[in-house]
Design an enzyme around this catalytic site. Structure first.
Site, PDB file in Angstrom:
ATOM      1  N   TYR A  55     -62.662  -8.996  36.735  1.00  0.00           N
ATOM      2  CA  TYR A  55     -63.687  -8.214  37.414  1.00  0.00           C
ATOM      3  C   TYR A  55     -63.354  -8.038  38.894  1.00  0.00           C
ATOM      4  O   TYR A  55     -63.390  -8.991  39.670  1.00  0.00           O
ATOM      5  CB  TYR A  55     -65.059  -8.867  37.276  1.00  0.00           C
ATOM      6  CG  TYR A  55     -65.471  -9.159  35.846  1.00  0.00           C
ATOM      7  CD1 TYR A  55     -64.962  -8.424  34.778  1.00  0.00           C
ATOM      8  CD2 TYR A  55     -66.380 -10.180  35.565  1.00  0.00           C
ATOM      9  CE1 TYR A  55     -65.353  -8.702  33.473  1.00  0.00           C
ATOM     10  CE2 TYR A  55     -66.778 -10.452  34.264  1.00  0.00           C
ATOM     11  CZ  TYR A  55     -66.256  -9.708  33.222  1.00  0.00           C
ATOM     12  OH  TYR A  55     -66.633  -9.981  31.930  1.00  0.00           O
ATOM     13  N   HIS A 128     -60.103 -14.357  27.469  1.00  0.00           N
ATOM     14  CA  HIS A 128     -60.875 -13.114  27.552  1.00  0.00           C
ATOM     15  C   HIS A 128     -60.641 -12.185  26.359  1.00  0.00           C
ATOM     16  O   HIS A 128     -61.567 -11.560  25.855  1.00  0.00           O
ATOM     17  CB  HIS A 128     -60.528 -12.397  28.861  1.00  0.00           C
ATOM     18  CG  HIS A 128     -61.604 -11.500  29.363  1.00  0.00           C
ATOM     19  ND1 HIS A 128     -61.701 -11.119  30.679  1.00  0.00           N
ATOM     20  CD2 HIS A 128     -62.633 -10.902  28.741  1.00  0.00           C
ATOM     21  CE1 HIS A 128     -62.750 -10.319  30.837  1.00  0.00           C
ATOM     22  NE2 HIS A 128     -63.313 -10.174  29.670  1.00  0.00           N
ATOM     23  N   PRO A 208     -76.354  -7.683  26.530  1.00  0.00           N
ATOM     24  CA  PRO A 208     -77.456  -7.887  25.585  1.00  0.00           C
ATOM     25  C   PRO A 208     -78.521  -6.799  25.682  1.00  0.00           C
ATOM     26  O   PRO A 208     -79.347  -6.663  24.771  1.00  0.00           O
ATOM     27  CB  PRO A 208     -78.015  -9.250  25.997  1.00  0.00           C
ATOM     28  CG  PRO A 208     -77.720  -9.338  27.456  1.00  0.00           C
ATOM     29  CD  PRO A 208     -76.371  -8.687  27.611  1.00  0.00           C
ATOM     30  N   GLY A 210     -77.580  -3.628  26.026  1.00  0.00           N
ATOM     31  CA  GLY A 210     -76.874  -2.383  25.727  1.00  0.00           C
ATOM     32  C   GLY A 210     -76.486  -1.615  26.980  1.00  0.00           C
ATOM     33  O   GLY A 210     -76.626  -0.403  27.046  1.00  0.00           O
ATOM     34  N   ARG A 211     -75.972  -2.351  27.986  1.00  0.00           N
ATOM     35  CA  ARG A 211     -75.593  -1.755  29.265  1.00  0.00           C
ATOM     36  C   ARG A 211     -76.748  -0.956  29.882  1.00  0.00           C
ATOM     37  O   ARG A 211     -76.557   0.082  30.499  1.00  0.00           O
ATOM     38  CB  ARG A 211     -74.350  -0.881  29.098  1.00  0.00           C
ATOM     39  CG  ARG A 211     -73.133  -1.675  28.626  1.00  0.00           C
ATOM     40  CD  ARG A 211     -71.875  -0.833  28.527  1.00  0.00           C
ATOM     41  NE  ARG A 211     -70.751  -1.693  28.216  1.00  0.00           N
ATOM     42  CZ  ARG A 211     -70.399  -2.071  26.980  1.00  0.00           C
ATOM     43  NH1 ARG A 211     -71.105  -1.632  25.951  1.00  0.00           N
ATOM     44  NH2 ARG A 211     -69.371  -2.864  26.780  1.00  0.00           N
ATOM     45  N   GLY A 212     -77.934  -1.477  29.671  1.00  0.00           N
ATOM     46  CA  GLY A 212     -79.122  -0.851  30.260  1.00  0.00           C
ATOM     47  C   GLY A 212     -79.883   0.047  29.313  1.00  0.00           C
ATOM     48  O   GLY A 212     -81.073   0.316  29.537  1.00  0.00           O
TER      49      GLY A 212
END
Length: 332
Positions: A55, A128, A208, A210-212
């Site tokens: 990241y 990862h 969790p 759903g990316r918003g």
């Protein structure tokens, strides 16, 4: 905040925090604002932070390290940090990556993460993604040595198949599996989740919400900035959003019943799936961070859990999770 036991002596808040968006993928970032948000974790009793060397090419770990360095001794002792290794990104390429599970590279990654985080030991160190060119047994043996050396406390894996998880666990105990899991991503339920439960391994769902999408706040592709990952993601193209909104129509009545948000219902449903599950929603806003934390107090009735368990049979989600590049090493 309620707590959960992921494995042995790794007890964490029932809702964790995914820090990825503080560095990239979801639009504009700001370190000063990010550090303020991280400080709010203490007030909300969220003590489980998820990051990765991937990241921001180390930026996210450095940011977490700066946050940790500013804490008093008591607060610092409460925070548990998970980070990841095994993916290389070229400095001059935006998204291209190479999966590298060679032991010498994993050791290099661990040492670099320790330095950036400013810690002597990493609480949870994930592989990862899994490389087809390196047997999982070789990678696990290396991670086991890092445990023996005291550099990491627990070993985790990300996005692996049930078969790979079982093979890895035979070499060294896998404490936690991290994978994408939510009301609109249910792939793991066929084989992976049963294996996790069989082995009594902790489960950490990323994305969790759903990316918003599962908050109900993102129904228009035009809302995303050009540098937002979702702008060009299959599931967030307008045709997909319009179709996938059917899922939200099933969830909204429950949010009214429990007097909470749609997103809190999505998190509460995850918490009801397994006693060792700890979702790690990410956000850059204090209001949403608070909302996510409060989801731990929402307890769904068995009938409502059953209703949501079957929702995927009513609404078939349209659009892939990632591009082909992003799917490298998933469920290997």
């Amino acid at each position: 905040m309620k707590t959960r036991t992921l494995t042995q002596d790794l007890n964490v808040s029932a809702i964790g925090y995914g820090a990825m968006g503080l560095s990239e993928f979801y639009g504009k970032t700001d370190d000063s604002s990010a550090l303020q948000l991280l400080n709010s974790l203490i007030d909300l009793d969220i003590n489980f932070i998820d990051t990765a060397d991937l990241y921001g090419r180390g930026h996210n770990e450095q940011l977490i390290g700066e946050f940790l360095a500013r804490l008093d001794t008591r607060s610092r002792q409460q925070i548990k940090v998970a980070t990841k290794c095994g993916i290389e990104r070229a400095a001059d390429q935006a998204y291209a990556r190479v999966i590298n599970n060679q032991p010498d590279y994993l050791i290099q990654c661990c040492n670099a993460s320790l330095k950036r985080l400013g810690v002597e030991q990493i609480d949870l160190f994930y592989l990862h993604r899994v490389s087809e060119s390196t047997p999982i047994e070789h990678s696990m043996d290396c991670l086991s040595q890092l445990v023996k050396q005291g550099k990491i406390r627990h070993v985790g894996l990300c996005e692996v198949s049930a078969a790979t998880l079982q093979r890895a666990h035979a070499v060294h105990p896998v404490a936690v599996l991290q994978t994408e899991y939510s009301l609109w991503t249910r792939d793991i339920e066929a084989e992976i989740l049963p294996m996790v439960k069989k082995l009594d391994i902790g489960l950490v769902p990323y994305s969790p919400l759903g990316r918003g999408f599962l908050t109900g706040k993102y129904l228009n592709n035009s809302d995303f900035a050009a540098d937002d990952f979702r702008k060009n993601n299959d599931r967030f193209q307008q045709a997909s959003l319009d179709h996938n909104a059917q899922l939200l129509e099933v969830v909204r009545p429950l949010s009214q019943k429990y007097q909470c948000t749609v997103g809190q219902i999505a998190l509460a449903w995850l918490l009801a799936q397994y006693q060792r599950i700890v979702p790690i929603p990410g956000t850059k806003r204090l209001a949403y961070l608070t909302e996510n934390a409060q989801a731990s107090e929402v307890v769904l009735e068995a009938a409502d859990v059953a209703l949501l368990n079957q929702i995927h049979q009513q609404v078939e989600i349209k659009g892939g999770r990632y591009s082909a590049e992003g799917m490298k090493g998933v469920n290997a």
